[in-house]
Design an enzyme around this catalytic site. Structure first.
Site, mmCIF file in Angstrom:
data_model
loop_
_atom_site.group_PDB
_atom_site.id
_atom_site.type_symbol
_atom_site.label_atom_id
_atom_site.label_comp_id
_atom_site.label_asym_id
_atom_site.label_seq_id
_atom_site.Cartn_x
_atom_site.Cartn_y
_atom_site.Cartn_z
ATOM 1 N N LYS A 32 -1.442 -43.310 -1.100
ATOM 2 C CA LYS A 32 -2.428 -42.438 -1.882
ATOM 3 C C LYS A 32 -3.496 -41.879 -1.015
ATOM 4 C CE LYS A 32 -5.851 -44.479 -4.160
ATOM 5 N NZ LYS A 32 -7.041 -43.702 -4.074
ATOM 6 N N ASP A 59 -4.246 -38.463 -5.661
ATOM 7 C CA ASP A 59 -4.983 -39.237 -6.812
ATOM 8 C C ASP A 59 -6.169 -38.596 -7.038
ATOM 9 O OD1 ASP A 59 -6.220 -41.093 -8.379
ATOM 10 O OD2 ASP A 59 -6.919 -42.342 -6.530
ATOM 11 N N LYS A 61 -7.524 -37.462 -10.241
ATOM 12 C CA LYS A 61 -8.095 -37.689 -11.551
ATOM 13 C C LYS A 61 -8.592 -36.311 -12.116
ATOM 14 C CE LYS A 61 -9.148 -42.327 -10.296
ATOM 15 N NZ LYS A 61 -9.064 -42.522 -8.805
ATOM 16 N N ASP A 64 -10.860 -31.781 -17.112
ATOM 17 C CA ASP A 64 -11.667 -30.464 -17.328
ATOM 18 C C ASP A 64 -11.107 -29.847 -18.750
ATOM 19 O OD1 ASP A 64 -13.339 -28.200 -16.990
ATOM 20 O OD2 ASP A 64 -13.358 -28.595 -14.998
ATOM 21 N N THR A 119 -10.595 -49.561 -12.906
ATOM 22 C CA THR A 119 -10.603 -50.886 -12.712
ATOM 23 C C THR A 119 -12.145 -51.329 -12.441
ATOM 24 O OG1 THR A 119 -9.973 -50.500 -10.621
ATOM 25 C CG2 THR A 119 -8.336 -51.145 -12.099
ATOM 26 N N ARG A 211 -8.499 -51.914 0.189
ATOM 27 C CA ARG A 211 -9.245 -52.693 1.298
ATOM 28 C C ARG A 211 -8.445 -53.963 1.967
ATOM 29 N NH1 ARG A 211 -14.706 -51.771 -1.927
ATOM 30 N NH2 ARG A 211 -13.035 -51.579 -3.348
#
Length: 231
Positions: A32, A59, A61, A64, A119, A211
């Site tokens: 990603k 990614d 997002k 608009d 999340t 992570r």
């Protein structure tokens, strides 16, 4: 649909990204590319990772007005990526415009996903700060239905909501789920999380893991552990 583990390469530079991925001598993980890396390196990082044999989830997002998103998606459609996304909160009209922009002249396009609720968003924050009533589950399922009606392929949601999305939108509607942590790992800034094994049970098609892999002492071993639990 084959399940897969996507590594979130949330690094500040191309050099850091390449150094990390060079540790994988036997695999070519699905990766990603998020805002931090894309804004630092631009389309060149996408082209290089594609050249190196990686599948890519871009990614960014988008959120608009429909016309702007349509034009932006037309630009992104020129890149060799497997997935792109936008915020479902931008309305059905925006999602429909995005689909038009992303679809190439020959009818092909990457997978298009709608982000439901991040999340990191708790139900309390959704109520108090976003002024959205109901439960998080209600909101996620409503956004998922709206995305399906707009012609999208699936949604990004918490793994905890993947099963509900499948119930409302069908088994073929994709669920791509961040918020993955090992059972003995730290949650960090995310609040709606689960393990790779549980995400598989609930119904995730893809899990996005950052992570727990990128900050691990042995990232390759951590990645393989994820794959073993999920795939």
């Amino acid at each position: 649909m084959n399940r897969d583990v996507i590594i979130a390469c949330d690094f500040a530079s191309a050099e850091e990204t390449y150094a990390f991925l060079d540790r994988f001598t036997e695999e070519k993980p699905f990766v990603k590319i998020g805002m931090e890396l894309y804004y630092a390196e631009g389309p060149a990082i996408v082209r290089e990772l594609h050249q190196r044999g990686h599948k890519i989830f871009l990614d960014l997002k988008l959120h608009d007005i429909p016309n702007t998103v349509e034009k932006a998606m037309a630009v992104l459609s020129r890149l060799e990526v497997e997935m792109v996304n936008l915020h479902a909160a931008g309305t059905k009209a925006m999602m429909e415009a995005a689909l038009r922009g992303l679809t190439r002249a020959d009818g092909t396009r990457p997978i298009l996903l709608a982000v439901t609720q991040l999340t990191s968003t708790s139900e309390e924050r959704m109520h108090d700060e976003l002024l959205i009533g109901g439960t998080i589950s209600d909101c996620v399922c409503h956004y998922a239905r709206m995305a399906k009606e707009a012609g999208l392929d699936g949604v990004v949601c918490s793994p905890l909501e993947a099963g509900m999305v499948k119930e409302h939108c069908g088994a073929e509607f994709l669920t791509v789920t961040p918020g993955i942590r090992f059972a003995d790992g730290k949650v960090g800034d995310q609040v709606r999380v689960t393990t790779p094994a549980r995400a598989r049970e609930i119904g995730s098609d893809y899990i996005v893991v950052g992570r727990p892999i990128t900050a691990a002492e042995d990232p390759v071993a951590a990645y393989r552990k994820c794959v073993k639990e999920f795939v």
